[in-house]
Design a protein around this motif. Structure first.
Motif, mmCIF file in Angstrom:
data_model
loop_
_atom_site.group_PDB
_atom_site.id
_atom_site.type_symbol
_atom_site.label_atom_id
_atom_site.label_comp_id
_atom_site.label_asym_id
_atom_site.label_seq_id
_atom_site.Cartn_x
_atom_site.Cartn_y
_atom_site.Cartn_z
ATOM 1 N N THR A 1 0.836 -1.197 0.000
ATOM 2 C CA THR A 1 0.000 0.000 0.000
ATOM 3 C C THR A 1 0.873 1.250 0.000
ATOM 4 O O THR A 1 1.990 1.252 0.512
ATOM 5 N N THR B 1 -5.112 5.362 1.037
ATOM 6 C CA THR B 1 -4.066 4.513 0.473
ATOM 7 C C THR B 1 -4.653 3.618 -0.610
ATOM 8 O O THR B 1 -5.861 3.367 -0.652
ATOM 9 N N SER C 1 -3.233 0.143 -3.407
ATOM 10 C CA SER C 1 -2.160 -0.811 -3.681
ATOM 11 C C SER C 1 -1.314 -0.286 -4.831
ATOM 12 O O SER C 1 -1.771 0.524 -5.647
#
Length: 192
Positions: free
Chosen positions: A143, A152, A154
């Motif tokens: 993240t 956040t 990925s």
């Protein structure tokens, strides 16, 4: 909906559509591979990235140099400025993947030749591909701070955004081609 949420929902919808399109065209999740020979998430992203990057670098090398300062309206970037903007966006995504904010601007405002712009664009695409490869499949779930929102995401999602961004710019530059009566390189190949 709140404006930010609406934009985020639209972006997420676009990313889902992009992933479906890439899967349908065989660029991601190719059906002809057995599960044992599947290349992995990072390799699939690199393949999709190189596909759109190849189309854009072909345009950079193909569009007539005397039309690099062409702009459809005075308010928009010229063809050459558009390519430099794409290169800088590519570096922006690399910095985002590294968790860096701001950073060195790679694209400058100085007048550059067609060859210089094409080389800069090509290099930016190569550096993104290298960054994805370096992260590998394991890095795709890491993240990081969303570059455009207070949350956040990925690393995999970040690279999908980069692919979508490059694809959107490709679509814009097709218009520059068509307004100049020129068939884009990818369309010429498709016509054969």
């Amino acid at each position: 909906l709140h404006t930010g949420r609406k934009e985020e929902k639209m972006r997420t919808t676009s990313l889902v559509r992009l992933a479906a399109l890439l899967a349908a065209t065989g660029l991601i999740g190719c059906q002809t591979q057995s599960p044992a020979s599947a290349s992995g998430s990072a390799a699939d992203l690199v393949e999709a990235w190189n596909y759109v990057g190849g189309k854009l670098t072909d345009m950079a090398e193909d569009f007539p140099e005397d039309k690099y300062d062409y702009r459809p309206t005075p308010e928009v970037r010229s063809f050459g400025e558009h390519l430099l903007h794409i290169a800088e966006a590519n570096y922006f995504f690399i910095r985002s993947a590294r968790g860096e904010e701001g950073g060195e601007e790679h694209a400058s405002d100085e007048q550059k030749s067609k060859a210089d712009i094409a080389a800069e664009l090509k290099q930016s695409f190569a550096e993104v591909a290298a960054a994805i490869e370096q992260a590998g499949d394991a890095g795709m779930s890491r993240t990081l701070k969303h570059p455009f929102a207070d949350r956040t995401i990925s690393q995999h999602s970040l690279w999908l955004m980069a692919i979508e961004n490059a694809g959107e710019h490709y679509g814009s530059l097709v218009v520059y081609y068509r307004l100049n009566g020129i068939v884009p390189p990818a369309s010429r190949r498709a016509d054969k």
